[in-house]
Design a protein around this motif. Structure first.
Motif, mmCIF file in Angstrom:
data_model
loop_
_atom_site.group_PDB
_atom_site.id
_atom_site.type_symbol
_atom_site.label_atom_id
_atom_site.label_comp_id
_atom_site.label_asym_id
_atom_site.label_seq_id
_atom_site.Cartn_x
_atom_site.Cartn_y
_atom_site.Cartn_z
ATOM 1 N N ASP A 19 1.855 -30.113 18.597
ATOM 2 C CA ASP A 19 0.420 -29.969 18.816
ATOM 3 C C ASP A 19 -0.120 -28.774 18.046
ATOM 4 O O ASP A 19 0.551 -27.745 17.916
ATOM 5 N N HIS A 20 -1.348 -28.919 17.535
ATOM 6 C CA HIS A 20 -1.938 -27.879 16.686
ATOM 7 C C HIS A 20 -2.074 -26.549 17.420
ATOM 8 O O HIS A 20 -2.069 -25.479 16.791
ATOM 9 N N ARG A 36 0.104 -25.172 19.287
ATOM 10 C CA ARG A 36 1.379 -24.479 19.398
ATOM 11 C C ARG A 36 1.762 -23.844 18.069
ATOM 12 O O ARG A 36 1.265 -24.229 17.020
ATOM 13 N N ARG A 94 1.991 -28.877 12.339
ATOM 14 C CA ARG A 94 1.035 -28.832 13.449
ATOM 15 C C ARG A 94 -0.048 -29.867 13.189
ATOM 16 O O ARG A 94 -0.512 -30.021 12.069
ATOM 17 N N HIS A 142 -3.623 -32.082 14.916
ATOM 18 C CA HIS A 142 -4.616 -32.355 15.955
ATOM 19 C C HIS A 142 -4.433 -33.778 16.497
ATOM 20 O O HIS A 142 -5.073 -34.141 17.486
ATOM 21 N N LEU A 148 -1.471 -35.519 17.482
ATOM 22 C CA LEU A 148 -0.072 -35.706 17.883
ATOM 23 C C LEU A 148 0.075 -37.098 18.503
ATOM 24 O O LEU A 148 -0.577 -37.411 19.495
#
Length: 320
Positions: free
Chosen positions: A106-107, A109, A121, A123, A125
């Motif tokens: 996920d962006h 993280r 990463r 947006h 996922l």
């Protein structure tokens, strides 16, 4: 006297993914850092990644290396790209470096790439599919993530064409995902997707498409149509078709004809078409790659012959 900890080794084994487990999870299960280090130094265990321990010694299988990559990436990580394409059962997948893996997170993280693991990463996922215990991206996302990182145009063609040919992904789904996803590295992928939208379904057919496009004397070639008789009876599905003169083009690979049943099917298809006055010209992938001048001359001659004959009473429908 200090009491020795009792370790539930069954729980340790169950917590591992393909014999891979995070160092932190071993600590949570009661092992001490010194105990883990002793087993690593003894060769019983191995460090397969940053913060990941292999309970089977040095990781030997691709699944063990991919599991280590997913565990390193952390909760919610999704395996994509070449590794995921292989797990979806695709065969025309380019070779990857030992342990190489693309993992999506996920962006929000943060986790850095550590070769051979690439962290991306996003947006968007995807909801993973679990295959052999590993969380992998749906096939459309997986093959496009792989294709964006490929340089060789024919490798991209082979990968996407196989996904479409085997019914694992539709051309429309690939287009939708490509338009909605990351645009980095998509120029070659867009070219190949345009070929697929024209009906091309293999690397040799892509070569053939580019060759025909460079011969202005020929009419438009339709790729992989369904030929039917006037009453709707199916006749054949040639690789290429020039509707104005009723010319069929077949591209025969040695790999396909090494199968006697496939060769017999080809001969029956040719007989059906010629029996209905369809003019057929055939070439091999090697000719398309190495002897384009001869193929060009053959096509022009075949087109001229077909144009002098009455057009056969067949109709061309879109590919299946």
């Amino acid at each position: 006297m200090r009491r020795r900890r009792t370790i539930d080794w069954i729980a340790v084994g169950q917590a591992a993914l393909h014999d891979q487990i995070r160092h932190a999870d071993l600590l949570a299960l009661g092992l001490s850092s010194s105990a883990i280090t002793r087993r690593v130094h003894a060769g019983t265990w191995a460090r397969s990644g940053y913060g990941v321990i292999s309970l089977a010694g040095r990781p030997r299988t691709r699944e063990q290396r991919w599991a280590a990559a997913v565990l390193y990436a952390g909760p919610g990580a999704v395996l994509s790209g070449v590794a995921a394409a292989r797990l979806h059962g695709l065969e025309r997948v380019p070779g990857d470096a030992e342990g190489a893996a693309l993992v999506l997170i996920d962006h929000g993280r943060h986790r850095i790439s550590r070769p051979p693991v690439t962290i991306e990463r996003t947006h968007r996922l995807p909801t993973p599919i679990v295959v052999d215990g590993l969380p992998i991206a749906p096939v459309v996302r997986a093959v496009l993530d792989a294709a964006r990182r490929l340089v060789d145009l024919d490798e991209i063609r082979a990968l996407l064409a196989e996904a479409v040919q085997r019914g694992k992904a539709s051309v429309r789904a690939l287009r939708t995902e490509l338009d909605q996803g990351c645009q980095r590295g998509t120029s070659r992928v867009r070219q190949v997707l345009g070929e697929l939208e024209d009906g091309v379904r293999s690397v040799p057919e892509a070569w053939a498409r580019s060759l025909v496009a460079a011969i202005p004397q020929l009419s438009t070639m339709v790729w992989n149509p369904r030929l039917v008789l006037e009453d709707g009876t199916w006749l054949a599905d040639p690789d290429g078709w020039m509707d104005d003169v009723g010319l069929a083009w077949e591209i025969h690979s040695f790999r396909h004809h090494a199968d006697p049943a496939a060769f017999d099917a080809t001969m029956r298809r040719h007989a059906r078409m010629t029996g209905r006055e369809v003019h057929v010209v055939a070439h091999t992938p090697r000719q398309l790659r190495d002897d384009r001048a001869t193929v060009r001359a053959d096509l022009l001659a075949a087109y001229a012959v077909a144009a002098r004959r009455p057009r056969p009473a067949v109709r061309a429908l879109p590919p299946r």
